[in-house]
Scaffold this motif. Structure first.
Motif, PDB file in Angstrom:
ATOM      1  N   UNK A   1       0.831  -1.197   0.000  1.00  0.00           N
ATOM      2  CA  UNK A   1       0.000   0.000   0.000  1.00  0.00           C
ATOM      3  C   UNK A   1       0.868   1.250   0.000  1.00  0.00           C
ATOM      4  N   UNK A   2       0.498   2.218  -0.838  1.00  0.00           N
ATOM      5  CA  UNK A   2       1.043   3.567  -0.739  1.00  0.00           C
ATOM      6  C   UNK A   2      -0.003   4.404  -0.013  1.00  0.00           C
ATOM      7  N   UNK A   3       0.322   4.900   1.186  1.00  0.00           N
ATOM      8  CA  UNK A   3      -0.611   5.726   1.946  1.00  0.00           C
ATOM      9  C   UNK A   3      -0.432   7.177   1.512  1.00  0.00           C
ATOM     10  N   UNK A   4      -1.460   7.755   0.926  1.00  0.00           N
ATOM     11  CA  UNK A   4      -1.291   9.096   0.356  1.00  0.00           C
ATOM     12  C   UNK A   4      -2.409  10.032   0.810  1.00  0.00           C
ATOM     13  N   UNK A   5      -2.455  10.329   2.072  1.00  0.00           N
ATOM     14  CA  UNK A   5      -3.386  11.309   2.582  1.00  0.00           C
ATOM     15  C   UNK A   5      -2.804  12.711   2.484  1.00  0.00           C
ATOM     16  N   UNK A   6      -3.462  13.658   3.155  1.00  0.00           N
ATOM     17  CA  UNK A   6      -3.019  15.048   3.079  1.00  0.00           C
ATOM     18  C   UNK A   6      -1.637  15.238   3.693  1.00  0.00           C
ATOM     19  N   UNK A   7      -1.304  14.470   4.747  1.00  0.00           N
ATOM     20  CA  UNK A   7       0.030  14.589   5.344  1.00  0.00           C
ATOM     21  C   UNK A   7       1.102  14.136   4.353  1.00  0.00           C
ATOM     22  N   UNK A   8       0.806  13.097   3.594  1.00  0.00           N
ATOM     23  CA  UNK A   8       1.749  12.626   2.575  1.00  0.00           C
ATOM     24  C   UNK A   8       2.023  13.742   1.571  1.00  0.00           C
ATOM     25  N   UNK A   9       0.966  14.408   1.130  1.00  0.00           N
ATOM     26  CA  UNK A   9       1.134  15.467   0.146  1.00  0.00           C
ATOM     27  C   UNK A   9       1.944  16.624   0.723  1.00  0.00           C
ATOM     28  N   UNK A  10       1.684  16.975   1.971  1.00  0.00           N
ATOM     29  CA  UNK A  10       2.390  18.087   2.595  1.00  0.00           C
ATOM     30  C   UNK A  10       3.880  17.810   2.743  1.00  0.00           C
ATOM     31  N   UNK A  11       4.260  16.542   2.806  1.00  0.00           N
ATOM     32  CA  UNK A  11       5.663  16.171   2.984  1.00  0.00           C
ATOM     33  C   UNK A  11       6.435  16.014   1.676  1.00  0.00           C
ATOM     34  N   UNK A  12       5.747  16.204   0.545  1.00  0.00           N
ATOM     35  CA  UNK A  12       6.453  16.110  -0.726  1.00  0.00           C
ATOM     36  C   UNK A  12       7.274  17.375  -0.964  1.00  0.00           C
ATOM     37  N   UNK A  13       8.204  17.284  -1.870  1.00  0.00           N
ATOM     38  CA  UNK A  13       9.110  18.398  -2.141  1.00  0.00           C
ATOM     39  C   UNK A  13       8.348  19.524  -2.836  1.00  0.00           C
ATOM     40  N   UNK A  14       8.159  20.665  -2.188  1.00  0.00           N
ATOM     41  CA  UNK A  14       7.382  21.741  -2.807  1.00  0.00           C
ATOM     42  C   UNK A  14       8.029  22.304  -4.061  1.00  0.00           C
ATOM     43  N   UNK A  15       9.328  22.169  -4.201  1.00  0.00           N
ATOM     44  CA  UNK A  15       9.971  22.676  -5.421  1.00  0.00           C
ATOM     45  C   UNK A  15       9.550  21.880  -6.640  1.00  0.00           C
ATOM     46  N   UNK A  16       9.103  20.636  -6.429  1.00  0.00           N
ATOM     47  CA  UNK A  16       8.597  19.830  -7.530  1.00  0.00           C
ATOM     48  C   UNK A  16       7.086  19.998  -7.697  1.00  0.00           C
ATOM     49  N   UNK A  17       6.374  19.988  -6.581  1.00  0.00           N
ATOM     50  CA  UNK A  17       4.916  19.974  -6.651  1.00  0.00           C
ATOM     51  C   UNK A  17       4.293  21.354  -6.845  1.00  0.00           C
ATOM     52  N   UNK A  18       4.987  22.384  -6.390  1.00  0.00           N
ATOM     53  CA  UNK A  18       4.453  23.750  -6.402  1.00  0.00           C
ATOM     54  C   UNK A  18       3.168  23.876  -5.592  1.00  0.00           C
ATOM     55  N   UNK A  19       2.751  22.813  -4.945  1.00  0.00           N
ATOM     56  CA  UNK A  19       1.614  22.809  -4.036  1.00  0.00           C
ATOM     57  C   UNK A  19       0.315  23.267  -4.710  1.00  0.00           C
ATOM     58  N   UNK A  20      -0.777  23.193  -3.953  1.00  0.00           N
ATOM     59  CA  UNK A  20      -2.101  23.445  -4.518  1.00  0.00           C
ATOM     60  C   UNK A  20      -2.302  24.858  -5.025  1.00  0.00           C
ATOM     61  N   UNK A  21      -1.547  25.782  -4.497  1.00  0.00           N
ATOM     62  CA  UNK A  21      -1.719  27.183  -4.891  1.00  0.00           C
ATOM     63  C   UNK A  21      -1.684  27.347  -6.400  1.00  0.00           C
ATOM     64  N   UNK A  22      -0.919  26.498  -7.073  1.00  0.00           N
ATOM     65  CA  UNK A  22      -0.730  26.631  -8.513  1.00  0.00           C
ATOM     66  C   UNK A  22      -1.559  25.637  -9.318  1.00  0.00           C
ATOM     67  N   UNK A  23      -2.519  24.983  -8.653  1.00  0.00           N
ATOM     68  CA  UNK A  23      -3.416  24.057  -9.355  1.00  0.00           C
ATOM     69  C   UNK A  23      -4.818  24.671  -9.324  1.00  0.00           C
ATOM     70  N   UNK A  24      -5.158  25.521 -10.273  1.00  0.00           N
ATOM     71  CA  UNK A  24      -6.359  26.355 -10.141  1.00  0.00           C
ATOM     72  C   UNK A  24      -7.673  25.597  -9.987  1.00  0.00           C
ATOM     73  N   UNK A  25      -7.803  24.409 -10.560  1.00  0.00           N
ATOM     74  CA  UNK A  25      -9.074  23.681 -10.460  1.00  0.00           C
ATOM     75  C   UNK A  25      -9.051  22.618  -9.376  1.00  0.00           C
ATOM     76  N   UNK A  26      -8.010  22.606  -8.553  1.00  0.00           N
ATOM     77  CA  UNK A  26      -7.863  21.557  -7.538  1.00  0.00           C
ATOM     78  C   UNK A  26      -7.715  22.165  -6.143  1.00  0.00           C
ATOM     79  N   UNK A  27      -8.632  23.060  -5.821  1.00  0.00           N
ATOM     80  CA  UNK A  27      -8.582  23.722  -4.526  1.00  0.00           C
ATOM     81  C   UNK A  27      -9.387  22.937  -3.488  1.00  0.00           C
TER      82      UNK A  27
END
Length: 440
Positions: free
Chosen positions: A237-263
């Motif tokens: 299993x890959x556990x991918x909740x909100x904490x998983x997302x927050x721990x990813x490298x922001x320089x790669x993901x650019x986080x939700x701020x830059x995903x206009x339809x995924x707020x």
């Protein structure tokens, strides 16, 4: 069209000739199968006159039949087709099972199966979009898009992305997904299952059909309690909740701020599941990030349909239960909430934790009075009854900077054909507001 030579010369019965049923019959006929088909609508039957045997499978001697195919809308717990087929030892399956049987005859490919009570359409469309923007041959089907059997086979290296309801999982026995995704499990469709636990078990069957693969696995959003329970019983299993997302490298993901339809927090979970799915399929961060940034979103799911006099209007008609409506309430503030329809559950459910964002409520449909009574202690309520009155009343009350949100937390069948019809009507009403504003 996706076919299997194994169907040739075998006998199948098909019950239901709407879009999926039609595609199923066409695929079986093209493969050389003998088909008995039925639909309660005469015009649907007439479309196949002379090409199939027109007879109700419930009243047919099924001796020698390979399978009975039903659409997901046929309730196996109450419809007579299941006990009738059982008398002849004939399995009741769906088009997804036929697709699973046809896979060995397709060019080498991979399959992603995505299920969950809420968010599966967005996650399916997002995964498909990321793959497509990365140049991977891909298509989506199942509970979204065109029926899978009616689509052309993908070339070698393609990825089929399937949105799967519990009903569709109930009707397949051999769908071995390369990546299987479970987003969440909350009370829904309990008229089709004897308990919430039975409904959750139906979702979990997607994993039970999987072959464990090294460096592959199952993607589960474990922020959800039932999904976490299923995860605890599941290997790879890959556990991918909100904490998983927050721990990813922001320089790669650019986080939700830059995903206009995924707020919103729910879209953080949907994105996390799509990201890990695409990573499992070998995509790099550059391709994934491009897809996240350019995803156009889905109609009827937190769809911004217009702005009038500084007021934002949002169509979230696909929110057909309280768990689905809660994310939209969390994503906006100073909300004029249009809520109601055909309730699937009593009370406010998961929306209650976000009532502080609601400035006023406007209730509609069968459940309108129940919602009005539940919301009255929290905010002003207008018992509108119908969507047109609700939109008009909310438009008069809303102030610049506020949001009029259709997120009904209910099914639509009391007043509309389906949630799309409800959302289309809301969109038209909002556009009519803008037109009236522009008229001198």
């Amino acid at each position: 069209m996706i076919l299997s030579p194994a169907w040739k010369g075998r006998k199948y019965a098909v019950l239901g000739l709407a879009r999926t049923g039609r595609a199923t019959v066409e695929a079986l006929l093209a493969a050389g199968a003998e088909v008995t088909a039925w639909d309660s609508r005469e015009d649907a039957r007439e479309a196949f006159a002379g090409r199939v045997t027109l007879a109700d499978p419930v009243e047919t001697d099924l001796t020698g039949f390979e399978a009975v195919l039903v659409t997901p809308g046929v309730p196996l717990n109450t419809h007579p087709i299941k006990p009738h087929a059982d008398k002849f030892g004939v399995p009741v399956i769906g088009d997804i099972e036929l697709f699973a049987q046809a896979r060995e005859h397709l060019p080498p490919h991979k399959v992603v199966g995505i299920t969950g009570t809420n968010g599966k359409s967005t996650t399916t469309a997002l995964t498909h979009h990321i793959l497509k923007t990365a140049g991977v041959p891909t298509t989506m089907g199942g509970n979204i898009g065109l029926p899978i059997l009616g689509q052309e086979p993908l070339p070698e290296g393609g990825v089929y992305v399937l949105e799967l309801s519990s009903y569709q999982i109930d009707l397949t026995y051999s769908l071995d997904c390369d990546v299987a995704v479970l987003l969440n499990v909350t009370p829904d469709h309990l008229d089709r299952y004897e308990s919430f636990e039975a409904y959750a078990a139906a979702k979990a069957r997607l994993f039970e059909m999987n072959t464990i693969r090294e460096d592959w696995g199952r993607v589960i959003v474990v922020d959800d309690p039932m999904a976490a329970t299923i995860a605890s019983r599941t290997d790879c299993v890959f556990d991918v909740g909100s904490k998983w997302l927050a721990n990813q490298d922001p320089s790669h993901l650019s986080l939700q701020l830059h995903w206009p339809t995924l707020q919103g927090p729910h879209n953080a979970q949907n994105a996390a599941a799509a990201i890990q799915t695409c990573r499992s399929l070998g995509l790099d961060w550059t391709d994934i990030n491009r897809g996240l940034r350019t995803f156009p979103g889905l109609p009827h799911r937190m769809e911004r349909v217009g702005e009038r006099a500084g007021v934002l209007y949002v169509n979230d008609s696909k929110a057909t239960n309280t768990a689905a409506a809660a994310p939209a309430l969390a994503a906006f503030e100073k909300i004029h909430w249009i809520v109601g329809g055909q309730a699937k559950e009593p009370g406010l459910g998961e929306t209650e934790q976000h009532i502080g964002h609601v400035t006023a409520a406007y209730t509609i449909g069968e459940a309108g009075d129940a919602f009005a009574d539940a919301l009255a202690p929290h905010c002003p309520v207008s018992r509108c009854g119908t969507l047109d009155i609700a939109v008009h009343t909310a438009a008069l009350a809303a102030k610049p900077g506020e949001t009029v949100l259709l997120s009904p937390a209910c099914a639509s069948f009391d007043q509309f054909r389906d949630f799309e019809d409800r959302g289309d009507r809301f969109r038209a009403l909002v556009h009519a507001l803008a037109d009236s504003e522009a008229t001198p």
